[in-house]
Structure formats: C-alpha cells, structure tokens
Write a protein that holds these residues in place. Structure first.
Motif, short mmCIF file in Angstrom:
data_model
loop_
_atom_site.label_atom_id
_atom_site.label_comp_id
_atom_site.label_asym_id
_atom_site.label_seq_id
_atom_site.Cartn_x
_atom_site.Cartn_y
_atom_site.Cartn_z
N GLU A 46 0.83 -1.19 0.00
CA GLU A 46 0.00 0.00 0.00
C GLU A 46 0.87 1.25 0.00
N PHE A 47 0.29 2.35 -0.45
CA PHE A 47 0.96 3.64 -0.45
C PHE A 47 0.16 4.61 0.42
N ILE A 48 0.86 5.67 0.84
CA ILE A 48 0.22 6.75 1.60
C ILE A 48 0.22 8.00 0.73
N LEU A 49 -0.97 8.50 0.40
CA LEU A 49 -1.11 9.74 -0.36
C LEU A 49 -1.25 10.89 0.62
N LEU A 50 -0.32 11.84 0.58
CA LEU A 50 -0.33 12.94 1.53
C LEU A 50 -1.37 14.00 1.19
N GLY A 51 -1.65 14.17 -0.10
CA GLY A 51 -2.61 15.19 -0.51
C GLY A 51 -2.09 16.59 -0.25
N PHE A 52 -2.96 17.46 0.23
CA PHE A 52 -2.59 18.85 0.53
C PHE A 52 -2.40 18.98 2.03
N GLN A 53 -1.15 19.06 2.46
CA GLN A 53 -0.86 19.17 3.88
C GLN A 53 -1.14 20.59 4.36
N ALA A 54 -2.10 20.73 5.27
CA ALA A 54 -2.47 22.05 5.80
C ALA A 54 -3.21 21.84 7.11
N ASN A 55 -3.54 22.95 7.78
CA ASN A 55 -4.30 22.83 9.03
C ASN A 55 -5.72 22.39 8.72
N GLN A 56 -6.44 22.00 9.76
CA GLN A 56 -7.76 21.40 9.58
C GLN A 56 -8.75 22.38 8.94
N THR A 57 -8.68 23.65 9.31
CA THR A 57 -9.60 24.64 8.74
C THR A 57 -9.42 24.77 7.24
N ALA A 58 -8.17 24.87 6.81
CA ALA A 58 -7.87 24.99 5.38
C ALA A 58 -8.31 23.75 4.63
N ARG A 59 -8.10 22.57 5.23
CA ARG A 59 -8.49 21.33 4.57
C ARG A 59 -10.01 21.21 4.47
N MET A 60 -10.74 21.68 5.50
CA MET A 60 -12.19 21.63 5.45
C MET A 60 -12.75 22.57 4.38
N ILE A 61 -12.13 23.74 4.26
CA ILE A 61 -12.55 24.68 3.21
C ILE A 61 -12.32 24.07 1.84
N MET A 62 -11.14 23.45 1.65
CA MET A 62 -10.83 22.82 0.37
C MET A 62 -11.74 21.62 0.12
N PHE A 63 -12.07 20.89 1.18
CA PHE A 63 -12.97 19.74 1.06
C PHE A 63 -14.35 20.19 0.56
N LEU A 64 -14.89 21.24 1.19
CA LEU A 64 -16.21 21.74 0.79
C LEU A 64 -16.18 22.28 -0.63
N LEU A 65 -15.10 22.97 -1.00
CA LEU A 65 -14.97 23.51 -2.35
C LEU A 65 -14.94 22.39 -3.39
N LEU A 66 -14.12 21.36 -3.13
CA LEU A 66 -14.02 20.25 -4.08
C LEU A 66 -15.31 19.44 -4.14
N LEU A 67 -16.01 19.33 -3.00
CA LEU A 67 -17.29 18.62 -2.98
C LEU A 67 -18.31 19.34 -3.85
N VAL A 68 -18.37 20.66 -3.72
CA VAL A 68 -19.28 21.45 -4.55
C VAL A 68 -18.90 21.33 -6.02
N VAL A 69 -17.60 21.41 -6.31
CA VAL A 69 -17.11 21.31 -7.69
C VAL A 69 -17.46 19.94 -8.27
N TYR A 70 -17.27 18.90 -7.50
CA TYR A 70 -17.54 17.54 -7.98
C TYR A 70 -19.04 17.36 -8.27
N CYS A 71 -19.88 17.81 -7.35
CA CYS A 71 -21.34 17.68 -7.55
C CYS A 71 -21.79 18.52 -8.75
N ALA A 72 -21.25 19.74 -8.86
CA ALA A 72 -21.60 20.61 -9.98
C ALA A 72 -21.11 20.01 -11.30
#
Length: 314
Positions: free
Chosen positions: A11-37
């Motif tokens: 198995e591999f470990i994907l680090l993604g975008f390393q940032a604090n939890q607030t920044a990651r949550m904002i990016m998560f919500l943005l990407l979720l909206v983008v994906y649904c749209a």
C-alpha cells in the motif's frame, strides 16, 4: 527478497494537501461542490444532446463524448481526494494505486484524441462546408469516437503492466493527491527505463501529434475565416469553434504546465495545483464554456426548463 512487488509494498500513503484542519475543510467543501456541480452539469448537457433533435449533429455528438470522459476522469480522482482531505492523508493499496493511474491515463489519452477529432470536425465544417455532410456521416463519426476510446483504453495497458512489474521496496509515501506516474516511479526500486520510454512514446503519439494536428486545423480555419468578406460571416464562422478553442487551450496549457515545462523552480504545491486544475476543475469549466458560448445549447436548455415547468404545472 522476492521480485513480486506485492510482497514488498502492499500500500501507499497519499499525503494530498498538507495544511491545518480549517484549510483542509474549506478545500474539502470547495471540491465537494465542484464535484457535484461537475456531475450535474455534464449529465445535463449529455441529456440535452441525446434528447434534443436539433443537437443531433457530429459536433454535439463529440461534445457529449468529451463530457462522458470528464465524468469518468473526475470520478476517478475527486472521491479519493475528498477522503484524503478529511483524513489529512490516506492509504491506498498497490493495485488500487495503479488502477487509478490506469483510468487517469486512459481518460487523459482519450481527451487528447477527442479534442483532436473535434478540431478536425470544425476544420471540415469551415474549410470544406459543401462536403461536410458527406464526410462527417454518422457511421464515420461513430468510428472516430470508438477508435478514440479504444486507443485511450489500450494505450495505457502497457503502462499498467510495466508499472505493475516494478519493484517497490522502499518508502511508500506519495506527496500527491492521486497516483500519478512521476511521483510513483520515484518510489520504485527497479530500473524505470522501460516505463519512462513507454510514457515518452505515448506522449509523442497521444499528445504531441494531436497537438500538431490541432494547430494545423486551426491555422487552416483562421486562414479560411479571414478570407470571408463580411464581418458578420467571419464572426459566425469563428463562433462555431471558439468554445472548442478555449477548451483545448485550457487543457493543453495545464497539461504542458505539469508534464512538459521544466520542473526547476516549480514547487510541489504549484505542481499539485496545476494537476488539480486539469483533473478536477477542467471537467467543470468545459460544460460552463459550452453553455455560455453556444447558442444551440442555451436554446436547448431553455426549452428543457420550459418543458419541465409546463409538465409540473399540469
């Protein structure tokens, strides 16, 4: 040590975008909206093209195939990226990693080919309009699309097999948000010459040659448009290919920005952002461009909305 890579790294470990939890949550919500749209808009235009008889033309048939591919590409990348953002990194199995790589590569290869087919379609429509219907027949268009799908699917099989045969015995951390070929090969303990040669040859066949064909097509298109005597005629001719030209420009600029431009001075964060643009955001931008720039699609959308509203009022 056994030569089977499955016995070394499972198995591999994907680090993604390393940032604090607030920044990651904002990016998560943005990407979720983008994906649904992205799913909603691409499915909407595919539905419009398939149900509206005015859109049963070669150009819109190719557009629908492009949007089907955009759905497959963003679905290959986005759900796992969202999972990585939630967990500040995530594990992925070896087979899962190279499977994601395969579908990503096949989607990118098909997009290069279908954009080339679409540029050829616009070339025939503008430079040889009297023979357009005779050349771009339904059978011929289906053959072009099937060939593009088969070429995209089959071309990545060699990369899949050669990557599968690599021996991964060292670190298993990938500083990316998906399993791309370059960061994956950096972890290989085997000689990567065959994989690199394969990717180089595929790059020539599926990226550089299509780019040359697209450039040639649009050179001929521009020359033909400039010869049209009236400004209204020139504007009308250019409007039929402006959307495709914008989509091609965005796709190839981001693609070349990640894989072709020198990596010196380009940080991993910039590379990730560019990768995010052409894997996730381009799939959202494409239907927006075609919706805003294409009168036929806007008209079909208004008719669809009117029909649904009339049906609900009954």
């Amino acid at each position: 040590m056994q030569t089977n890579n499955m016995s070394a790294v499972t198995e591999f470990i994907l680090l993604g975008f390393q940032a604090n939890q607030t920044a990651r949550m904002i990016m998560f919500l943005l990407l979720l909206v983008v994906y649904c749209a992205t799913l909603s808009m691409n499915l909407l235009i595919i539905t419009l093209v398939s149900t509206n008889k005015n859109l049963h033309t070669p150009m819109y048939f190719f557009i629908s195939q492009l949007f089907i591919n955009d759905i497959l590409l963003t679905t290959d990348i986005s759900p796992n990226t969202l999972h990585i953002l939630l967990n500040n990194g995530a594990k992925i199995t070896f087979i899962g990693c190279i499977t994601q790589l395969y579908f990503f590569g096949a989607s990118e290869a098909f997009e290069c080919l279908i954009l080339t087919v679409m540029s050829y379609d616009r070339y025939v429509a503008i430079c040889n309009p009297l023979r357009y219907t005779a050349i771009m027949t339904t059978t011929y268009c289906v053959k072009l699309v099937v060939t593009s799908w088969l070429a995209g699917i089959s071309s990545m099989m060699i990369t899949f097999i050669t990557t599968w045969m690599q021996n991964f015995c060292g670190p298993n951390t990938i500083d990316h948000f998906f399993c791309d070929l370059v960061p994956l090969l950096e972890l290989s303990c085997s000689d990567t010459y065959i994989v690199q040669l394969d990717s180089y040859l595929l790059g020539i066949l599926l990226v550089f040659i299509p780019t040359i064909i697209i450039l040639f097509s649009y050179t001929q298109i521009i020359v033909t448009i400039l010869r049209i005597p009236s400004s209204t005629g020139r504007q009308k001719a250019f409007s039929t290919c402006s959307s495709h030209l914008i989509v091609v420009s965005i796709f190839y600029w981001t693609l070349f920005g990640v894989y072709v431009l020198p990596t010196k001075g380009k940080t991993l964060r910039i590379n990730k952002i560019l990768s995010l643009l052409y894997t996730v955001f381009t799939s959202l931008i494409n239907p927006i461009i075609y919706s805003l720039k294409n009168n036929d699609i806007k008209k079909a959308l208004l008719e669809h909305i009117y029909t649904r509203a009339a049906f609900k009022s009954i």
